[in-house]
Structures are given as C-alpha cells and as structure tokens.
Design an enzyme around this catalytic site. Structure first.
Site, mmCIF file in Angstrom:
data_model
loop_
_atom_site.group_PDB
_atom_site.id
_atom_site.type_symbol
_atom_site.label_atom_id
_atom_site.label_comp_id
_atom_site.label_asym_id
_atom_site.label_seq_id
_atom_site.Cartn_x
_atom_site.Cartn_y
_atom_site.Cartn_z
ATOM 1 N N HIS A 222 0.804 -1.216 0.000
ATOM 2 C CA HIS A 222 0.000 0.000 0.000
ATOM 3 C C HIS A 222 0.840 1.270 0.000
ATOM 4 O O HIS A 222 0.618 2.148 -0.830
ATOM 5 C CB HIS A 222 -1.080 0.017 1.077
ATOM 6 C CG HIS A 222 -2.116 1.033 0.691
ATOM 7 N ND1 HIS A 222 -2.982 0.849 -0.374
ATOM 8 C CD2 HIS A 222 -2.338 2.284 1.118
ATOM 9 C CE1 HIS A 222 -3.697 1.933 -0.560
ATOM 10 N NE2 HIS A 222 -3.334 2.824 0.332
ATOM 11 N N TYR A 226 1.543 4.982 -2.627
ATOM 12 C CA TYR A 226 1.792 6.402 -2.287
ATOM 13 C C TYR A 226 3.194 6.820 -2.718
ATOM 14 O O TYR A 226 3.442 8.006 -2.934
ATOM 15 C CB TYR A 226 1.517 6.662 -0.806
ATOM 16 C CG TYR A 226 0.051 6.456 -0.515
ATOM 17 C CD1 TYR A 226 -0.903 7.235 -1.170
ATOM 18 C CD2 TYR A 226 -0.384 5.460 0.331
ATOM 19 C CE1 TYR A 226 -2.245 7.020 -0.977
ATOM 20 C CE2 TYR A 226 -1.739 5.235 0.538
ATOM 21 C CZ TYR A 226 -2.669 6.019 -0.133
ATOM 22 O OH TYR A 226 -3.997 5.805 0.053
ATOM 23 N N HIS A 373 -9.528 0.238 -11.130
ATOM 24 C CA HIS A 373 -9.129 1.246 -10.129
ATOM 25 C C HIS A 373 -7.668 1.651 -10.310
ATOM 26 O O HIS A 373 -7.338 2.829 -10.373
ATOM 27 C CB HIS A 373 -9.378 0.670 -8.726
ATOM 28 C CG HIS A 373 -8.675 1.407 -7.621
ATOM 29 N ND1 HIS A 373 -9.022 2.682 -7.252
ATOM 30 C CD2 HIS A 373 -7.657 1.031 -6.795
ATOM 31 C CE1 HIS A 373 -8.243 3.071 -6.241
ATOM 32 N NE2 HIS A 373 -7.401 2.086 -5.948
ATOM 33 N N PHE A 374 -6.775 0.655 -10.445
ATOM 34 C CA PHE A 374 -5.378 1.099 -10.489
ATOM 35 C C PHE A 374 -4.955 1.587 -11.865
ATOM 36 O O PHE A 374 -3.929 2.248 -11.996
ATOM 37 C CB PHE A 374 -4.415 0.089 -9.858
ATOM 38 C CG PHE A 374 -4.216 -1.226 -10.543
ATOM 39 C CD1 PHE A 374 -3.548 -1.323 -11.741
ATOM 40 C CD2 PHE A 374 -4.640 -2.393 -9.918
ATOM 41 C CE1 PHE A 374 -3.325 -2.546 -12.326
ATOM 42 C CE2 PHE A 374 -4.423 -3.625 -10.504
ATOM 43 C CZ PHE A 374 -3.763 -3.702 -11.723
ATOM 44 N N HIS A 375 -5.798 1.317 -12.886
ATOM 45 C CA HIS A 375 -5.475 1.966 -14.161
ATOM 46 C C HIS A 375 -5.889 3.438 -14.141
ATOM 47 O O HIS A 375 -5.348 4.238 -14.906
ATOM 48 C CB HIS A 375 -6.103 1.208 -15.336
ATOM 49 C CG HIS A 375 -5.254 0.035 -15.744
ATOM 50 N ND1 HIS A 375 -5.371 -1.204 -15.168
ATOM 51 C CD2 HIS A 375 -4.233 -0.061 -16.632
ATOM 52 C CE1 HIS A 375 -4.464 -2.023 -15.695
ATOM 53 N NE2 HIS A 375 -3.763 -1.355 -16.579
ATOM 54 N N ARG A 438 -10.185 -10.901 -11.761
ATOM 55 C CA ARG A 438 -8.929 -10.300 -12.221
ATOM 56 C C ARG A 438 -7.817 -11.339 -12.135
ATOM 57 O O ARG A 438 -8.024 -12.420 -11.588
ATOM 58 C CB ARG A 438 -8.570 -9.079 -11.372
ATOM 59 C CG ARG A 438 -8.323 -9.422 -9.916
ATOM 60 C CD ARG A 438 -7.936 -8.210 -9.109
ATOM 61 N NE ARG A 438 -6.600 -7.783 -9.469
ATOM 62 C CZ ARG A 438 -5.747 -7.205 -8.612
ATOM 63 N NH1 ARG A 438 -6.116 -6.986 -7.364
ATOM 64 N NH2 ARG A 438 -4.555 -6.842 -8.997
ATOM 65 N N ARG A 439 -6.645 -10.994 -12.680
ATOM 66 C CA ARG A 439 -5.470 -11.875 -12.665
ATOM 67 C C ARG A 439 -5.814 -13.253 -13.224
ATOM 68 O O ARG A 439 -5.312 -14.265 -12.761
ATOM 69 C CB ARG A 439 -4.938 -12.073 -11.245
ATOM 70 C CG ARG A 439 -4.399 -10.841 -10.570
ATOM 71 C CD ARG A 439 -3.567 -11.268 -9.386
ATOM 72 N NE ARG A 439 -3.040 -10.137 -8.669
ATOM 73 C CZ ARG A 439 -3.413 -9.782 -7.437
ATOM 74 N NH1 ARG A 439 -4.321 -10.476 -6.792
ATOM 75 N NH2 ARG A 439 -2.869 -8.744 -6.857
#
Ligand code: HAS
Length: 548
Positions: A222, A226, A373-375, A438-439
C-alpha cells in the site's frame, strides 16, 4: 550551495540515465499490455509459447515498478539539484552506485521473466514460485533504491548543516519524505524476499508461510502506491502553481499532507486482505479506520489545488465562483497532462474509498474492478503527471526546448490517453461489478455461463488498450524528440513560490525523529499482534519453519 535556476550538468546526466530506462520500460510494458487486451478479446493467439501470465508479469513489473521507480528517482535528483544546488561528491557517487545496482537487478529480473522463470505476477504471491534469481534480481533492485534514497538523504543532511536552515526547500523536503516512506515500506518486502522466498525457491526450506508472506507484501504494497502518488503531488503542489502563474497556497499544509502520508500509509495493508482468513476482524477493522485516515491528506491536496487555481485566476482578473477555470493555461502541455491526471483522480479516489469500505470490498475484491481502479490511479493520474513533468524536465536536462509543435503533440497524447483509459478502465470497472475475475486469463473462464455477457467489455478493453498503445508510441516519439532532436535552448524548471499571506512554516514539520517515531508506533500497534498470530498459528506441516 543555494537555490539555482538550472540543474547542474552532472546531476542532469544522473537524472537522465534514470529517465531513459523509465521510458524504455514504458514502451516494453506497453507492448505487453496491448498484447494482453488482444488475447483477452480473442483477437490474437500468442506466438512462440508465450504465456498470458508471463506477459502480465512483464507488464506489471515494467510499468508499475521499473517505469515508476526510475522516473521518480530521476525526477527527485533533478529537483533536489535545482532547489538545493549541485549534489555533493559523496551523495553523487552513491546515486550512481544505486543506479548500477538497480539496473543489474532490473536486467536479472527481466531475463527471468523472459525465460518464463518468473511468471508470478508483480505481487509474486506464494505458492507461485519463481527462480531464485528472480527474487535476487528484485532484492538488488530494492537495494539500489535504498542507495538512491541514501544519496538524497545525505544531500539533504549536508545542505542543512552547511546552510544552517531549519526548513529545507519544499521540493527537497517532499523528495526526502517520499524516500523515507519508501525505506520504511520496503522493509516488509525485503524481509519476505530474503527470509522467505529466496530460501524457499533455492529449496533450502520446504514450506512457506503464505499468509505471512502476503501480509509482508501488503505492508509494502500500500505505501508503494503512495510512493507512486507523492511525486505526482510534488508536481501538483510545487510545479503547477508556477506554470499557471499562481502561488503555492500554503507551504505548511503541503508539508503536513506529506507527513500524514508517512504516518498513515503503512499500517493499512490489511485493506488488501479483507477477504483473507487468518486475520481477525478486529485488526482488519483497525486498519480500515487507518485507511480512512490516509484519505485526509488527499482531500487536503484537492483543497490546496483549488485554492492555487482560484488565486491564479483572480490574479488574472477572473470573476465569480468558477471564473478561474477559463483562466487556466489549457494549451500548455506542462499543465494539461497533470491537470487531466488530477481530474481523473477524483473518480479514481472515489473508487479507492469504495474498495476500502469493508462491505463493498466483498463485491469488488479480486474482480476486474480493482484492475480498473489502479489503471485510473497509477496508470492515469500518476502516469499523466509524470508525462507532463517529462515534457519540460527532459529538455531542461538536455539543453533543449519544448516547442509549440511538441506542446500540441503532447496535448494530443494526453487526450488519447484519457479516451483510451475511459474505454479500458470503464469496461474493467463495469465488468468487475458483473463478477469478472482479475489476474485470470479469459480462456480459463470463457465457457462459464456467468461469463457469457462479459465479452463486449473485453472488446471495449481491447479498443481502449489499442488507443493507449498509440498514445504510448506518440509519447515515445515526443520523448525521443525532446531528448535528442528538439532545438537547443533553455527550458525552465518551474518551482512555485509560496503565497505572500501564507503562515510561516513551523520547524516541527521537519522533525524527523518525531514523525518516524509516531509512524513506528502506529505500525507496531497495527501489525504486532496479527503477525505473531500468523507465525504461532501457521498451518500444520511446517512446525519447524513457521516463519517460512
Ligand atoms: Fe488503491 C487496490 C484503496 C488510492 C493503486 N490500489 C489498489 C491496487 C493498486 C492501487 C495498484 O481499500 C491493486 C493492488 C493489487 O494488485 O491487488 N486506493 C485505496 C484508497 C485510496 C487509494 C482508499 N490506489 C490509490 C492510489 C494508487 C492506488 C493513489 C496508485 C497510485 N486500493 C484501495 C483498496 C484496494 C486498492 C482497498 C484493495 C482492493 C482489493 O480488494 O483488492 C485513496 O488514497 C484515494 C484518495 C483519493 C482521493 C481523491 C482526491 C482528489 C484529488 C484531485 C483533485 C482534483 C483537482 C482538479 C483539484 C480522496 C487530490 C479539479 C479541477 C477541476 C477543473 C474540477
């Protein structure tokens, strides 16, 4: 040595060495990404026995680790040199040593992935097992980043001693804070790789404590996000106000938000493990509460940015509540790319808050929603900001200029990226809500009746992925031009000034002992008991090697 307007020539070479690898990784990782979407939509079959997961591993590692880390370190060296002056000899040499060690690690890891000996995705969850050399490559990569962080901290330390100043330049403070966050975060993954994965993959031990390895990964995973985000925030806080002809709203608020990231971004890894058994609900609850704390500095950032935009707009005569909007330099690529990144971060952050909300996480966890989300976060808000930085940083470092034509190309690149991502990430979010995992290679579930309705979204992802790939080619064209062919000249390295009326920055914000002390206490509170439980209650079969 004090604040200078340009980056020293040698420091520029060190910075550029990092940026070259960063953008080479974007090209290779982008090719892997394009192929993935084409395979999923049934458009192509991979040749030469290349596996889907092999491609996925290459994509994740090259883009999420190699591109980001090299870019961040290169950007920080340049910004510290610009705001604190030329690097002193020792930190400068350490910087190059870090670069060499990181690069050996990157090459080794990449070779293992190409040989299909490291097909374990970027999260390398056990019991997936790679060649020991894959993990050794990763270890060298991390050690290289520690040397780089050490170089920056050393430069900061010498500067403070020589200048007798209590408060360092905002850019340098933020760079050092990001690297300190990185030091603390990488301890988790280093412990796991050195004490669990390497002995296990060499066959020195038979077992691995899977839950512990995943927990140590997310202790790192996590704050890793950041580590990607904070350099983008450096641009939003320090550089954008200067580009738009405004001022930094508050130096103290900017520093405080970075301090809050150090405190709250680490003891929150369980929000990636909310569906894992073996962690008691109390500790998950505690870490979800802390996750909501780490949203606060992002909200402070949004507030500060709006204030900077409004102040700049009013200075230019803008009237009314939203008059500032039109006064922003929309045609300036140095502004446009990061600004689109900021706009995307609004829905992206909302998605993060959904993920972190325990009950809603049950719906979205391990679906393509999370990939969506992470794209939006790292692959749009962060990536577009990094591209926007590169448009002026590369010519600044190579003694060239960002021409009007390149501004237009770069703006087109940003639009293509936003459109491509709208299709790709939008489809991922939607099909994730319909339950698509996913994955997972599409071929493994395409005959499942639940999956019948998912194909149109796979096609939308392929359309988006193809647009994104065109955007990557355009990006590489622009970067190559700026590095080697653009007209010679001087490109500014914009650094904002703090607004006149802002409060004086209190020196407590640079009290490292205090902030590191509080961060350590929070980490110990959030992790000690559950980690002891994981070791004590490791599944039977590994009595002697509960840790492994
Ligand atoms: Fe996340 C999963 C929660 C932010 C990346 N996240 C991931 C994964 C990645 C990732 C890579 O709680 C997948 C990992 C894997 O492989 O399994 N995430 C959050 C939360 C936030 C968040 C609460 N994530 C990020 C950022 C990332 C990132 C940033 C990369 C850079 N995330 C999760 C959770 C999961 C997760 C769960 C696990 C899901 C699962 O079940 O597996 C927050 O930090 C977000 C806060 C952000 C905001 C937005 C503030 C808006 C700003 C822009 C202002 C705009 C302006 C412009 C001023 C509150 C600052 C306005 C201009 C105008 C003209 C209007």
């Amino acid at each position: 040595m004090m604040n200078q307007m340009i980056v020293d020539r040698n420091d520029a070479k060190l910075s550029m060495a990092h940026l070259y690898i960063a953008f080479a990784a974007v090209l290779l990782g982008g090719i892997a990404g394009l192929l993935q979407t084409l395979v999923r939509s049934g458009t192509i079959v991979l040749p030469a026995g290349i596996g889907y997961y092999q491609l996925l591993t290459a994509h994740g590692i090259l883009l999420a680790l190699v591109f980001t880390t090299y870019f961040i370190i290169g950007f920080f060296y340049a910004g510290m040199s610009r705001t604190m002056g030329k690097f002193y000899d020792q930190p400068y040499r350490l910087g190059w040593l870090g670069y060499i060690v990181m690069t050996i690690g990157t090459v080794l890891t990449t070779i293992m992935i190409l040989l299909n000996e490291g097909t374990v995705l970027y999260t390398f969850y056990a019991p997936l097992k790679a060649s020991p050399w894959f993990y050794i490559g990763l270890t060298l990569f991390i050690v290289g980043t520690w040397l780089a962080g050490g170089a920056m901290c050393h430069q900061y330390y010498i500067w403070k001693k020589v200048s007798h100043k209590k408060i360092s330049p905002l850019f340098s403070f933020m760079a050092v804070m990001t690297m300190v966050l990185w030091f603390v975060a990488t301890i988790g993954v280093a412990v796991s790789v050195i004490f669990q994965f390497i002995p296990w993959s060499f066959g020195w031990v038979d077992e691995i404590n899977i839950l512990l390895s995943r927990t140590l990964f997310w202790y790192f995973g996590h704050p890793l996000v950041y580590f990607w985000l904070l350099p983008a925030y450096v641009c939003w806080y320090v550089i954008i106000p200067e580009i738009i002809g405004g001022k930094i709203f508050s130096d103290s608020l900017a520093r405080l938000s970075f301090v809050l990231f150090l405190l709250f971004s680490i003891p929150v890894g369980f929000h990636h493990q909310l569906l894992e058994s073996g962690i008691s609900p109390f500790w998950k609850y505690l870490q979800v509460v802390l996750t909501f704390m780490v949203i606060v500095p992002s909200l402070m950032t949004a507030f500060s940015l709006f204030a900077s935009f409004e102040m700049a707009g009013r200075k230019k005569g803008a009237k009314g509540l939203f008059g500032w909007f039109r006064a922003l330099p929309w045609k300036d690529a140095r502004f446009f790319a990061p600004m689109v990144g900021m706009l995307i971060f609004i829905p992206a952050g909302a998605g993060g808050i959904i993920n972190a909300s325990n009950q809603m996480n049950q719906i979205v966890h391990n679906t393509l929603w999370v990939t969506g989300h992470f794209h939006l976060t790292v692959a749009s808000s962060v990536a577009l900001t990094f591209f926007g930085i590169a448009y002026w940083l590369i010519p600044h470092l190579t003694g060239r200029v960002l021409t009007g034509k390149m501004h237009q190309m770069a703006n087109l690149q940003t639009i293509l990226w936003a459109v491509g991502m709208f299709f790709m990430s939008g489809a991922m979010h939607t099909v994730g809500l319909l339950g698509a995992p996913r994955r997972t290679a599409y071929t493994t579930y395409q005959n499942n009746p639940d999956a019948l309705g998912w194909m149109p979204y796979e096609v939308a992802m392929a359309v988006g992925g193809s647009i994104l790939f065109i955007a990557i080619l355009l990006l590489i064209y622009i970067i190559t031009d700026l590095a080697f062919f653009a007209p010679k000249g001087k490109e500014d390295f914009p650094i904002g000034e703090v607004a006149e009326g802002a409060e004086k920055t209190p020196s407590i914000l640079e009290n490292w002992r205090l902030w590191l002390g509080i961060a350590t206490v929070l980490i110990l509170v959030a992790y000690t008991v559950p980690v002891v439980h994981m070791i004590e209650h490791a599944p039977p079969g590994s009595p002697g090697y509960k840790f492994w």
